[in-house]
Motif scaffolding. Structure first.
Motif, PDB file in Angstrom:
ATOM      1  N   ASP A   1       7.583   2.547   5.511  1.00  0.00           N
ATOM      2  CA  ASP A   1       6.446   3.049   4.722  1.00  0.00           C
ATOM      3  C   ASP A   1       6.868   4.214   3.839  1.00  0.00           C
ATOM      4  O   ASP A   1       6.602   4.238   2.641  1.00  0.00           O
TER       5      ASP A   1
ATOM      6  N   ARG B   1       0.125   7.398  -6.179  1.00  0.00           N
ATOM      7  CA  ARG B   1      -1.013   8.326  -6.209  1.00  0.00           C
ATOM      8  C   ARG B   1      -0.553   9.767  -5.929  1.00  0.00           C
ATOM      9  O   ARG B   1      -1.030  10.712  -6.572  1.00  0.00           O
ATOM     10  N   ALA B   2       0.334   9.938  -4.982  1.00  0.00           N
ATOM     11  CA  ALA B   2       0.812  11.281  -4.661  1.00  0.00           C
ATOM     12  C   ALA B   2       1.515  11.910  -5.857  1.00  0.00           C
ATOM     13  O   ALA B   2       1.332  13.103  -6.156  1.00  0.00           O
ATOM     14  N   GLN B   3       2.335  11.107  -6.565  1.00  0.00           N
ATOM     15  CA  GLN B   3       3.028  11.647  -7.737  1.00  0.00           C
ATOM     16  C   GLN B   3       2.053  11.934  -8.871  1.00  0.00           C
ATOM     17  O   GLN B   3       2.220  12.903  -9.620  1.00  0.00           O
TER      18      GLN B   3
ATOM     19  N   GLU C   1       1.607   2.124  -3.574  1.00  0.00           N
ATOM     20  CA  GLU C   1       0.420   2.728  -4.201  1.00  0.00           C
ATOM     21  C   GLU C   1       0.226   4.169  -3.731  1.00  0.00           C
ATOM     22  O   GLU C   1      -0.096   5.057  -4.525  1.00  0.00           O
ATOM     23  N   LYS C   2       0.434   4.402  -2.449  1.00  0.00           N
ATOM     24  CA  LYS C   2       0.271   5.753  -1.915  1.00  0.00           C
ATOM     25  C   LYS C   2       1.251   6.724  -2.566  1.00  0.00           C
ATOM     26  O   LYS C   2       0.904   7.854  -2.907  1.00  0.00           O
ATOM     27  N   GLY C   3       2.508   6.268  -2.741  1.00  0.00           N
ATOM     28  CA  GLY C   3       3.498   7.115  -3.396  1.00  0.00           C
ATOM     29  C   GLY C   3       3.153   7.397  -4.846  1.00  0.00           C
ATOM     30  O   GLY C   3       3.317   8.514  -5.342  1.00  0.00           O
TER      31      GLY C   3
ATOM     32  N   GLN D   1       7.098   6.957  -6.144  1.00  0.00           N
ATOM     33  CA  GLN D   1       7.151   8.233  -6.853  1.00  0.00           C
ATOM     34  C   GLN D   1       8.280   8.248  -7.879  1.00  0.00           C
ATOM     35  O   GLN D   1       8.106   8.693  -9.015  1.00  0.00           O
TER      36      GLN D   1
ATOM     37  N   GLN E   1       7.029   4.711  -0.303  1.00  0.00           N
ATOM     38  CA  GLN E   1       6.281   5.796  -0.957  1.00  0.00           C
ATOM     39  C   GLN E   1       7.173   6.553  -1.920  1.00  0.00           C
ATOM     40  O   GLN E   1       6.794   6.835  -3.064  1.00  0.00           O
TER      41      GLN E   1
ATOM     42  N   PRO F   1       0.820  -1.225   0.000  1.00  0.00           N
ATOM     43  CA  PRO F   1       0.000   0.000   0.000  1.00  0.00           C
ATOM     44  C   PRO F   1       0.853   1.274   0.000  1.00  0.00           C
ATOM     45  O   PRO F   1       0.414   2.317  -0.502  1.00  0.00           O
ATOM     46  N   SER F   2       2.070   1.195   0.541  1.00  0.00           N
ATOM     47  CA  SER F   2       2.938   2.371   0.551  1.00  0.00           C
ATOM     48  C   SER F   2       3.352   2.746  -0.866  1.00  0.00           C
ATOM     49  O   SER F   2       3.420   3.926  -1.218  1.00  0.00           O
TER      50      SER F   2
ATOM     51  N   GLU G   1      -0.963  13.007  -8.554  1.00  0.00           N
ATOM     52  CA  GLU G   1      -1.621  14.278  -8.248  1.00  0.00           C
ATOM     53  C   GLU G   1      -0.761  15.458  -8.663  1.00  0.00           C
ATOM     54  O   GLU G   1      -1.264  16.490  -9.105  1.00  0.00           O
TER      55      GLU G   1
END
Length: 717
Positions: free
Chosen positions: A603, A571-573, A567-569, A611, A607, A564-565, A575
């Motif tokens: 984590d 998604r942040a990139q 995926e979170k990274g 990115q 992330q 999930p980390s 955006e």
């Protein structure tokens, strides 16, 4: 009416006129294109009733209804203004409206507050597209109407030609009550077609005599048409047979039938006005039509009323003793007394210092706060231009101004605290011209939010947007003139200087193909470091596909808690974008391999690796800029369909089809990029001579053409 030859009545100069009974009130809105003479006509009516000593002039900036500093400078109406007067014991609330399409919000507010409409048409300029559309709107709701042809003394005036145009444009039931008598460019008087009398204004005082023989043929022709029109609307079916048989019809019978037909909105008399040697001609005739032919509030249908849950409420009538139901039709901010609300009372009675319930109006999407609050009103006044004259009460059917309603905005409903009600709001057009602004200084920035809040409260056609993507403050306006007035008010009324800046349309990014990339975040410095490596495969999805993250890790090369980390990274990139700083869409990202460290992995480390992997993918495969595409529905007169379709094609648009709407109008549907329609509200109005309207709905994102994409990319470097 004037043919009854009842004399004019003097208004109470300097005092606010009052009306204790709804049947002694007439609420009349003046409608017509800019320059038709509405404001001048109001001045002449005020002077004719003694409400003011002498009529003002738009050119001199001293008229009653154009008192706003913007109106004085621009010499045109931009606000709804109330001008009450009294004639023969009847209080007439004249509502002067702007004639320019940008200020249609105030015009519609005037239509809501009124029970009848005077369509003002210039004898030298004719009828514009907006006036035609408003006539159709009034016809749909059955609003009683009359036509006033102004400026009959103008050197280019042609009464007969304009009358024919009115009959062609406005349709059946349009007929003149009077014929102007003009000699060498001077208006000497009017001939009443029913009474067959000449009302002579040559000396400045209205006198009555027989018309000359030279007018006999013209009177006979026009009088016959008028009588036939009245008889067709009569409830006495025997009248037509008697008339065709040659039996003379009593004038009183004709006048009574005429007044009934006007009041129910099935017959539309034409009057005229002008200047004869400096004095106004036709005011007595017009005042008598309004007082005797137009309906009182008792005869006007009540707008739909519901409780706060939306359940219809019946049984409410125009009764001063009934439950309070009133509506704010106009809000202004006075620098000395604060917010002033112009209120039409539909039922009940408003009194100073009473507490009322204020119900919001459902325009939260335009920056208007939805609210249901109790407020204590301040003083009541009867405005005459900028003069606020004290009023003891506001009875059912009347229009008054209320001070110190700090939360009430245009379109809100006022009702009793223990019985809150809501009136169905009137139709308000969407503002479709976006204008990006910014404060010129830090001091202006501090004051800007409060000033804009006041403007939004006053004007339901203004929408305020703080665009989080483009970081721009955007005013959605009705047109260029509307924008100019808003910026003028910010500067001169609120002391806030702003400047217009180029509007940014929010774009998107996506990948142009499939590729694999690695994100390596390894920093080991002896202490606790960072260690995360992830291998991603990226590929574009179809338009509207959004984002998909696929986990294909086997063997635990990336521990489950860190997937999930990644995926979170990613998604942040996405955006933040990878090329021009726009959010990334329509992408599938697959995590298929990676490495971790038993101590240094975390984590945050994964992330960052996610990115970095997305950035590397952007260096390996082409990226595309996507632009938003809207569906446009453009409603225009048939004469302009070809021009509109050609223009849409020139904007990189795809015309989807056309369909007829009513008589003489066509709806054109097309898909057009948003970049091409930022000023379409202005261009369509010019192209269609003010008759075209459109709506827009977001459809999807599509790739921006390479030549435009390169310009955007260069601008962001």
């Amino acid at each position: 009416m004037a043919d009854r030859n009842s004399g004019g009545a003097m208004g109470a100069a300097g005092r606010a006129p009052t009306a204790d009974r709804a049947d002694a009130i007439r609420n009349v809105v003046l409608v017509g294109h800019s320059g038709a003479g509405k404001t001048t006509l109001v001045e002449q009516l005020l002077a004719a009733t003694g409400t003011v000593q002498r009529p003002g002039r738009v050119e001199d900036g001293n008229t009653v209804s154009d008192f706003d500093e913007v109106e004085v400078r621009q010499q045109r109406s931009v606000n709804l203004a109330l001008a009450p007067l009294v004639h023969n014991g009847i209080k007439i609330n004249l509502l002067d409206t702007p004639g320019y399409a940008d200020f249609v919000g105030d015009l519609r507010a005037g239509l809501r507050a009124a029970d009848a409409a005077l369509f003002v048409v210039s004898a030298s300029e004719g009828i514009d597209g907006l006036t035609r559309m408003l006539w159709e709107e009034c016809a749909q709701v059955g609003m009683p109407r009359a036509v006033v042809i102004t400026k009959i003394d103008h050197q280019r005036a042609d009464f007969d030609d304009v009358l024919t145009t009115c009959q062609d444009v406005f349709g059946d039931g349009v007929a003149p009550l009077y014929l102007p008598v003009i000699t060498n460019g001077h208006v000497n008087g009017l001939i009443g077609l029913l009474s067959q009398k000449f009302y002579n204004y040559a000396t400045g005082t209205r006198t009555e005599k027989e018309p000359g023989a030279e007018y006999e043929a013209q009177i006979e022709e026009r009088r016959g048409d008028l009588i036939e029109g009245i008889i067709q609307e009569s409830e006495d079916e025997s009248l037509m047979d008697r008339y065709l048989a040659g039996e003379p019809i009593d004038t009183k019978v004709l006048v009574d039938d005429l007044e009934k037909a006007v009041a129910r909105g099935s017959f539309f008399p034409v009057l005229c006005s002008g200047l004869g040697d400096g004095h106004a001609v036709g005011m007595t005739e017009l005042l008598e039509l309004v007082t005797q032919g137009f309906p009182s509030p008792l005869e006007h249908p009540m707008p739909e009323i519901t409780d706060l849950s939306g359940k219809p409420v019946g049984g409410i009538a125009c009764d001063p003793d009934g439950p309070l139901v009133a509506e704010v039709v106009k809000t202004t901010s006075d620098p000395y007394v604060g917010r002033i609300s112009l209120v039409r009372v539909f039922s009940g009675t408003l009194r100073p210092d009473m507490t009322v319930h204020v119900s919001g109006h459902g325009l939260a999407d335009r920056g208007h706060e939805d609210h249901d609050v109790d407020e204590r009103i301040g003083t009541l006044t009867s405005p005459l231009g900028k003069a606020q004259r004290p009023a003891a009460k506001g009875s059912a059917g009347d229009i008054v101004a209320v001070a110190k309603l700090s939360r009430a905005e245009t379109g809100d409903t006022l009702s009793e605290v223990d019985r809150p009600l809501l009136m169905t709001s009137w139709q308000m057009p969407d503002p479709l011209l976006p204008v990006a602004i910014r404060a010129r200084s830090k001091a202006d920035e501090d004051k800007l939010a409060q000033a804009l809040g006041r403007l939004v409260a006053e004007d339901p056609t203004l929408r305020l947007e703080n665009n989080a993507e483009t970081r721009q403050l955007v005013l959605w306006c009705m047109g260029e003139a509307h924008t100019d007035v808003l910026l003028d008010r910010l500067a001169n009324r609120h002391g806030v200087e702003v400047e217009r800046i180029e509007l940014r349309v929010p774009l998107r990014e996506t990948f142009g193909g499939r590729c694999q990339a690695m994100g390596r975040n390894v920093k080991q410095t002896g202490g606790h470091g960072q260690y995360a490596i992830c291998h991603l495969e990226v590929e574009p999805l179809p338009s509207g596909g959004g984002f998909e993250f696929v986990d294909k890790i086997v063997g635990g090369v990336v521990p489950r808690q860190f997937i999930p980390s990644v995926e979170k990274g990613v998604r942040a990139q996405m955006e933040r974008g990878v090329v021009a700083g726009y959010p990334m869409v329509d992408v599938r990202v697959t995590l298929y391999d990676g490495k971790a460290h038993s101590v240094d992995s975390s984590d945050m480390a994964f992330q960052i690796a996610g990115q970095l992997a997305l950035k590397e993918a952007a260096s390996k495969v082409s990226t595309l800029l996507l632009e938003p595409v809207d569906e446009l529905s453009v409603l225009v007169a048939d004469d302009y369909v070809g021009s509109v379709m050609s223009d849409l094609s020139s904007r990189r648009g795809r015309v989807l089809g056309t369909e007829p709407v009513g008589t003489g109008r066509t709806l054109v549907k097309a898909e057009v990029p948003e970049l091409e329609i930022t000023r379409y509200a202005i261009d369509l109005r010019s192209m269609s001579h003010g008759t075209g309207t459109f709506t827009r709905t977001f459809l999807r994102y599509e790739p921006l053409p390479p030549n435009l994409a390169s310009k955007v990319a260069a601008a962001t470097e």
